[in-house]
Design a protein around this motif. Structure first.
Motif, PDB file in Angstrom:
ATOM      1  N   ALA A 122      29.247 -10.770   4.174  1.00  0.00           N
ATOM      2  CA  ALA A 122      30.167 -11.790   4.586  1.00  0.00           C
ATOM      3  C   ALA A 122      29.490 -13.032   4.604  1.00  0.00           C
ATOM      4  O   ALA A 122      28.261 -13.214   5.144  1.00  0.00           O
ATOM      5  CB  ALA A 122      30.675 -11.408   6.039  1.00  0.00           C
ATOM      6  N   ARG A 123      29.880 -14.025   4.676  1.00  0.00           N
ATOM      7  CA  ARG A 123      29.686 -15.707   5.045  1.00  0.00           C
ATOM      8  C   ARG A 123      30.729 -16.303   5.589  1.00  0.00           C
ATOM      9  O   ARG A 123      31.766 -16.459   5.216  1.00  0.00           O
ATOM     10  CB  ARG A 123      29.215 -16.004   3.573  1.00  0.00           C
ATOM     11  CG  ARG A 123      28.717 -17.401   3.656  1.00  0.00           C
ATOM     12  CD  ARG A 123      28.466 -17.999   2.122  1.00  0.00           C
ATOM     13  NE  ARG A 123      28.118 -19.483   2.067  1.00  0.00           N
ATOM     14  CZ  ARG A 123      27.001 -20.039   1.881  1.00  0.00           C
ATOM     15  NH1 ARG A 123      26.013 -19.183   1.635  1.00  0.00           N
ATOM     16  NH2 ARG A 123      26.886 -21.292   1.851  1.00  0.00           N
ATOM     17  N   GLY A 124      30.208 -17.096   6.602  1.00  0.00           N
ATOM     18  CA  GLY A 124      30.825 -18.145   7.315  1.00  0.00           C
ATOM     19  C   GLY A 124      30.583 -19.267   6.735  1.00  0.00           C
ATOM     20  O   GLY A 124      30.741 -19.834   5.564  1.00  0.00           O
ATOM     21  N   ALA A 125      29.906 -20.199   7.464  1.00  0.00           N
ATOM     22  CA  ALA A 125      29.697 -21.778   7.071  1.00  0.00           C
ATOM     23  C   ALA A 125      28.215 -21.747   6.281  1.00  0.00           C
ATOM     24  O   ALA A 125      28.091 -22.689   5.701  1.00  0.00           O
ATOM     25  CB  ALA A 125      29.787 -22.562   8.237  1.00  0.00           C
ATOM     26  N   GLY A 126      27.658 -20.730   6.474  1.00  0.00           N
ATOM     27  CA  GLY A 126      26.202 -20.509   5.725  1.00  0.00           C
ATOM     28  C   GLY A 126      25.259 -21.543   6.355  1.00  0.00           C
ATOM     29  O   GLY A 126      24.353 -22.320   5.660  1.00  0.00           O
ATOM     30  N   THR A 127      25.377 -21.496   7.454  1.00  0.00           N
ATOM     31  CA  THR A 127      24.467 -22.275   8.379  1.00  0.00           C
ATOM     32  C   THR A 127      23.127 -21.259   9.058  1.00  0.00           C
ATOM     33  O   THR A 127      22.230 -21.800   9.693  1.00  0.00           O
ATOM     34  CB  THR A 127      24.846 -23.136   9.459  1.00  0.00           C
ATOM     35  OG1 THR A 127      25.652 -22.313  10.298  1.00  0.00           O
ATOM     36  CG2 THR A 127      25.777 -24.147   9.009  1.00  0.00           C
ATOM     37  N   GLY A 128      23.165 -19.962   8.779  1.00  0.00           N
ATOM     38  CA  GLY A 128      22.272 -19.052   9.159  1.00  0.00           C
ATOM     39  C   GLY A 128      20.883 -19.582   9.020  1.00  0.00           C
ATOM     40  O   GLY A 128      20.541 -20.078   7.758  1.00  0.00           O
ATOM     41  N   LEU A 129      19.968 -18.936   9.678  1.00  0.00           N
ATOM     42  CA  LEU A 129      18.509 -19.248   9.336  1.00  0.00           C
ATOM     43  C   LEU A 129      17.700 -18.216   8.990  1.00  0.00           C
ATOM     44  O   LEU A 129      16.391 -18.169   8.889  1.00  0.00           O
ATOM     45  CB  LEU A 129      18.111 -20.171  10.659  1.00  0.00           C
ATOM     46  CG  LEU A 129      18.814 -21.685  10.888  1.00  0.00           C
ATOM     47  CD1 LEU A 129      18.439 -21.960  12.395  1.00  0.00           C
ATOM     48  CD2 LEU A 129      18.160 -22.802   9.901  1.00  0.00           C
ATOM     49  N   SER A 130      18.235 -17.055   8.869  1.00  0.00           N
ATOM     50  CA  SER A 130      17.210 -15.696   8.528  1.00  0.00           C
ATOM     51  C   SER A 130      18.083 -15.338   7.508  1.00  0.00           C
ATOM     52  O   SER A 130      17.374 -14.166   7.110  1.00  0.00           O
ATOM     53  CB  SER A 130      17.322 -14.972   9.686  1.00  0.00           C
ATOM     54  OG  SER A 130      18.559 -14.394   9.996  1.00  0.00           O
ATOM     55  N   GLY A 131      18.840 -15.988   6.592  1.00  0.00           N
ATOM     56  CA  GLY A 131      19.257 -15.375   5.407  1.00  0.00           C
ATOM     57  C   GLY A 131      20.270 -14.247   5.275  1.00  0.00           C
ATOM     58  O   GLY A 131      20.432 -13.667   4.843  1.00  0.00           O
ATOM     59  N   GLY A 132      20.944 -13.995   6.695  1.00  0.00           N
ATOM     60  CA  GLY A 132      21.997 -13.186   6.755  1.00  0.00           C
ATOM     61  C   GLY A 132      23.024 -13.213   5.759  1.00  0.00           C
ATOM     62  O   GLY A 132      23.775 -12.066   5.562  1.00  0.00           O
ATOM     63  N   ALA A 133      23.536 -14.302   5.076  1.00  0.00           N
ATOM     64  CA  ALA A 133      24.557 -14.404   4.417  1.00  0.00           C
ATOM     65  C   ALA A 133      23.994 -14.329   2.923  1.00  0.00           C
ATOM     66  O   ALA A 133      24.913 -14.573   1.964  1.00  0.00           O
ATOM     67  CB  ALA A 133      25.333 -15.734   4.629  1.00  0.00           C
ATOM     68  N   MET A 134      22.867 -13.995   2.765  1.00  0.00           N
ATOM     69  CA  MET A 134      22.267 -14.173   1.304  1.00  0.00           C
ATOM     70  C   MET A 134      22.764 -12.530   0.535  1.00  0.00           C
ATOM     71  O   MET A 134      22.374 -11.710   1.337  1.00  0.00           O
ATOM     72  CB  MET A 134      20.955 -14.163   1.305  1.00  0.00           C
ATOM     73  CG  MET A 134      20.133 -14.237  -0.189  1.00  0.00           C
ATOM     74  SD  MET A 134      18.640 -14.030  -0.122  1.00  0.00           S
ATOM     75  CE  MET A 134      18.355 -12.285  -0.349  1.00  0.00           C
TER      76      MET A 134
END
Lengths: 388, 470
Positions: free
Chosen positions: B69-81
């Protein structure tokens, strides 16, 4: 960072994503490829040969170039510059340069705009639009203004200086009254106006990636100017471009604000109405000019300035964007008109011919009673009254 | 395998304009705001309803395609990669507020709604959504829930979890679960919030709305040494004062912020505290005055005179990390926690480690709860730099754990800190965590290779992720 190197320019983006919600195309689509951060990443990838320029072209083409992302960006990324340099690398579209040639030659443009009366609904036939953009057309070809008979100027102060006014291309062909109003306002403050005719600043070319033609046009314009004179423009796109290329230029609203129009307006007859101000992208985001036009409008006796929600969100006109990307452009226009109606103004004003014509189309489609004017036309009306 | 059959299956679920694929899409979605590791998705889907998300997940199970899953893609630990490729399920079109219950101070939002939008919608009713990560103008409710995001006002109001009353979860097998804090035991909402998208995809959430404070006082206090600033932080906490926010910015951040927003400060400033107190007018006033007395050794104490000035102070803090782009092309923001009393020695350690690894470091963080954000800035186009940055980050995290702190305060483990998990958890802890994961997600399709280490295959993938970043 003073550089025209795409690698350095794009490296300034640290991918924080703070630009995302400022971007009209991201807001509509929710697609990373249609966001400033995504586009910068794609351009950076094409620059390092990880992707082809033709591959990323659709995403760059869908960018309005409104530069709202620059206002939102904490890192100071020069998106406008990245966008123009990237456009220059794209495979060129011949119809685009021909359209630009038509638009930026005043005589030809006026003739074309008049001929458009022959087209049904003043729209480009859909089969032509589909041929060019694979989308049906939504843009009416605007009708040039009829020249107004302004009353003679009376009780003027003595001449205290000279300024140059760029009559430009689109503005000159479509909105001659805006120039008339501008000249009258300047004269009311004691400025004699040297009109620069049949010259194009090259902004539309730069915006479309024809950087060579943009530079040529700019140089021609600057060398034709008298020495030590301020070049004024009433077109946001031109002003932003001229400043970036290093000309001594100002938007006319800045100049009038700094030179006493506020006081002059307070002495004028005034207008009893509610006015909404739409921020043209290349004034608000491109030049940081937001306050001056508002202060001027507020100074008109009897006038109430009402804020349009998201007034600095692009209306979709964006140069020739509404011809190239009719679907997204129309979506933005409908959004813009909704915001305008929400504020319930009697008049909506803006400082750019593209926005002016495009918002006027929305008004005409709905036969709304809200009047669409350029800021200069409105301010002049405080002295000489409104025309119907 | 992704061909025309797969494409038409996805079209059938989300429509033709709800599926993106191709070289540009693979590139644009190969990372979020954590850029050290990257991995391409096979395709991206943009569903509009919980039902569509569930059908996408069931389809992924059928064809055994990983999904993230991906929201805005502002995560800083690569959670949406998308660590193993596969489908990215973007929540960006799940962007409606479905119900607004002002009398009971709650609101039902889809996962893709932007955090600050929630507060904007209910502002007229005198309410707001309290969790305020710095990315709040763009980050989504779904992403905030996945990471259990904090923010400056966490100190007084708590992180995301206590502000989520219930949620709708699409489980890793496609089943739709509606969870409510009051109705279930054990409290599964607390398990899902902060699970970093490992246990399914949150599609809707009931959010708690908090009354706006009656009065707010905000001060910027300049100090000539970082130590002096951190000592005042300890003093404030010792006094039992709970400010709404207590933030520290060091000189390098201030320089970036000055370039970006023209924020001026005393020339000898080495550290700046931003202190905000809120509540009833009298107590709020008394608190900020006490903070002023405790900061008697400061160079400068500026109280915001009005709302304009207050938002200028906050702009500098909230966009401070973004402004770092003015110092160098790439930044990596770390996130660790230590007991606030250890702040002085910890910061000295951070500066020493950065020097040792020859990378620039700036600090901007939530001092009140000891949540550090050392921010490394560098040029990732210079070979060898990324490795030095990673090594320096690891040293800092190790130290956080040694001092009795934690690996992450609010950015999550994601892909970034997966190797460091054993620093904090024993083998038994980690086995326990993977059991929980397996209870929800028996396969390895739902956001694979994240958070829990030693998953077979992930180690060998790492080299590919790093390679994609260069």
């Amino acid at each position: 960072m003073e550089t025209d190197n795409l690698s350095d320019l794009t490296a300034a983006c640290i991918r924080c994503g703070f630009c995302l919600e400022a971007c009209p195309t991201f807001q509509i689509t929710g697609e990373e490829t249609e966001s400033p951060r995504g586009r910068i990443y794609l351009i950076r990838s094409a620059e390092t040969n990880k992707l082809g320029w033709a591959e990323i072209a659709p995403h760059v083409d869908r960018c309005l170039g409104c530069r709202a992302c620059e206002t939102a960006c904490p890192s100071g990324v020069h998106y406008g510059q990245i966008f123009e340099l990237a456009k220059a690398k794209m495979p060129s579209k011949r119809w685009r340069s021909s359209l630009l040639r038509q638009l930026t030659d005043v005589k030809r443009a006026r003739r074309q705009f008049q001929l458009a009366a022959l087209l049904p609904g003043r729209k480009l036939p859909s089969f032509i639009s589909r041929l060019l953009t694979k989308q049906p057309t939504s843009t009416r070809i605007p009708r040039p203004q009829e020249l107004r008979n302004y009353p003679p100027l009376e009780g003027l102060p003595p001449i205290k200086g000279q300024v140059a006014l760029l009559r430009g291309c689109v503005m000159d062909a479509l909105f001659p009254n805006v120039h008339e109003a501008t000249i009258r306002l300047l004269r009311r403050l004691g400025f004699e106006v040297i009109e620069i005719r049949n010259q194009c600043c090259g902004a539309l070319h730069a915006h479309s990636g024809d950087l060579q033609e943009a530079r040529t046009k700019f140089n021609q314009l600057v060398t034709s100017l008298p020495r030590d004179i301020v070049l004024l423009t009433n077109s946001a796109g031109c002003g932003s471009h001229l400043k970036e290329y290093g000309a001594t230029a100002q938007d006319v609203s800045e100049f009038l604000y700094e030179n006493g129009l506020v006081d002059a307006l307070k002495m004028s007859d005034g207008l009893a109405c509610r006015v909404g101000y739409h921020d043209a992208c290349h004034l608000a985001h491109g030049q940081g000019v937001r306050r001056q036009p508002r202060e001027l409008i507020r100074s008109v006796p009897g006038t109430e300035l009402v804020e349009i929600p998201d007034s600095d969100r692009c209306c979709g006109s964006a140069g020739i964007y509404n011809v190239q990307q009719p679907i997204l452009a129309k979506h933005l226009l409908d959004q813009k008109w909704g915001s305008i109606e929400f504020a319930k103004p009697d008049i909506v004003v803006s400082g750019n011919p593209g926005c002016h014509a495009w918002i006027e189309q929305a008004r005409a489609e709905r036969s709304s009673s809200i009047q669409v004017l350029h800021t200069m036309e409105f301010l002049e009306a405080s002295f000489s009254g409104l025309f119907d | 395998m992704f061909g025309s059959a797969e494409l038409s299956a996805l079209h059938a679920i989300v429509g033709a304009d709800g599926v993106l694929c191709g070289a540009s899409v693979e590139r644009a979605y190969d990372c979020d705001a954590y850029t050290v590791d990257r991995s391409k998705p096979t395709a991206v889907a943009l569903p509009k309803t919980t039902g569509e998300v569930a059908r996408l997940v069931r389809w992924c199970n059928e064809v055994e395609m990983p999904f993230t899953a991906r929201g805005a893609g502002t995560g800083l630990s690569g959670g949406a990669m998308p660590a193993l490729g596969g489908l990215i399920i973007s929540t960006k079109r799940l962007n409606r507020i479905l119900q607004c219950d002002i009398p009971n101070r709650k609101l039902l939002a889809q996962a893709g709604v932007v955090n600050s939008h929630v507060s904007k919608v209910v502002a007229d009713a005198g309410l707001h959504f309290a969790p305020d990560p710095s990315s709040q103008t763009v980050s989504t409710i779904g992403g905030n829930i996945a990471e259990n995001s904090g923010g400056p006002h966490t100190l007084k109001y708590g992180v995301t979890s206590p502000h989520v009353l219930g949620l709708t979860l699409v489980c890793p097998d496609g089943e739709i679960l509606t969870l409510n804090r009051r109705e279930q035991t054990p409290d599964l909402v607390s398990l899902i919030v902060g699970a970093e998208g490992l246990l399914g995809i949150v599609t809707e959430a009931w959010l708690k709305l908090t009354p706006l404070p009656e009065r707010t006082e905000t001060a910027l206090i300049a100090f000539s040494t970082v130590r002096a600033a951190t000592q005042v932080v300890s003093a404030i906490i010792r006094e039992g004062i709970v400010p709404a926010a207590l933030e520290l910015m060091d000189r390098r951040i201030l320089e970036a912020v000055r370039m970006a927003f023209g924020l001026e400060f005393h020339p000898d400033t080495e550290a700046m505290l931003l202190v905000e107190c809120d509540g009833a007018p009298a107590s709020c006033r008394a608190e900020i005055e006490r903070v002023g007395e405790l900061s008697s050794g400061a160079l400068d104490f500026r109280l915001a005179k009005n709302e304009d000035e207050r938002s200028r102070f906050w702009l500098a803090r909230k966009k401070g990390i973004g402004a770092m782009g003015r110092l160098a092309p790439t930044i990596v923001t770390h996130d660790g926690v230590i007991p606030p009393s250890r702040l002085p020695e910890m910061l000295e350690f951070v500066y020493a480690i950065a020097d040792e690894h020859q990378v620039g470091v700036a600090n901007i963080f939530h001092a009140g709860d000891g949540n550090l954000h050392p921010c490394f800035y560098f040029d990732d186009r210079i070979p060898g730099t990324v490795e030095r940055v990673v090594a320096a980050g690891e040293a800092i995290m190790r130290r956080c754990v040694e001092l009795g702190g934690s690996l992450t305060g609010e950015h999550g483990i994601g892909i970034e800190k997966i190797d460091m998990m054993p620093l904090m958890f024993t083998e038994a802890d980690l086995i326990m965590q993977s059991w929980v994961r397996r209870a929800f997600s028996p396969g390895n399709l739902c956001n694979p290779c994240k958070v829990i280490p030693n998953q077979k295959g992930c180690i060998e993938h790492r080299r590919r992720w790093r390679g994609a970043a260069t």
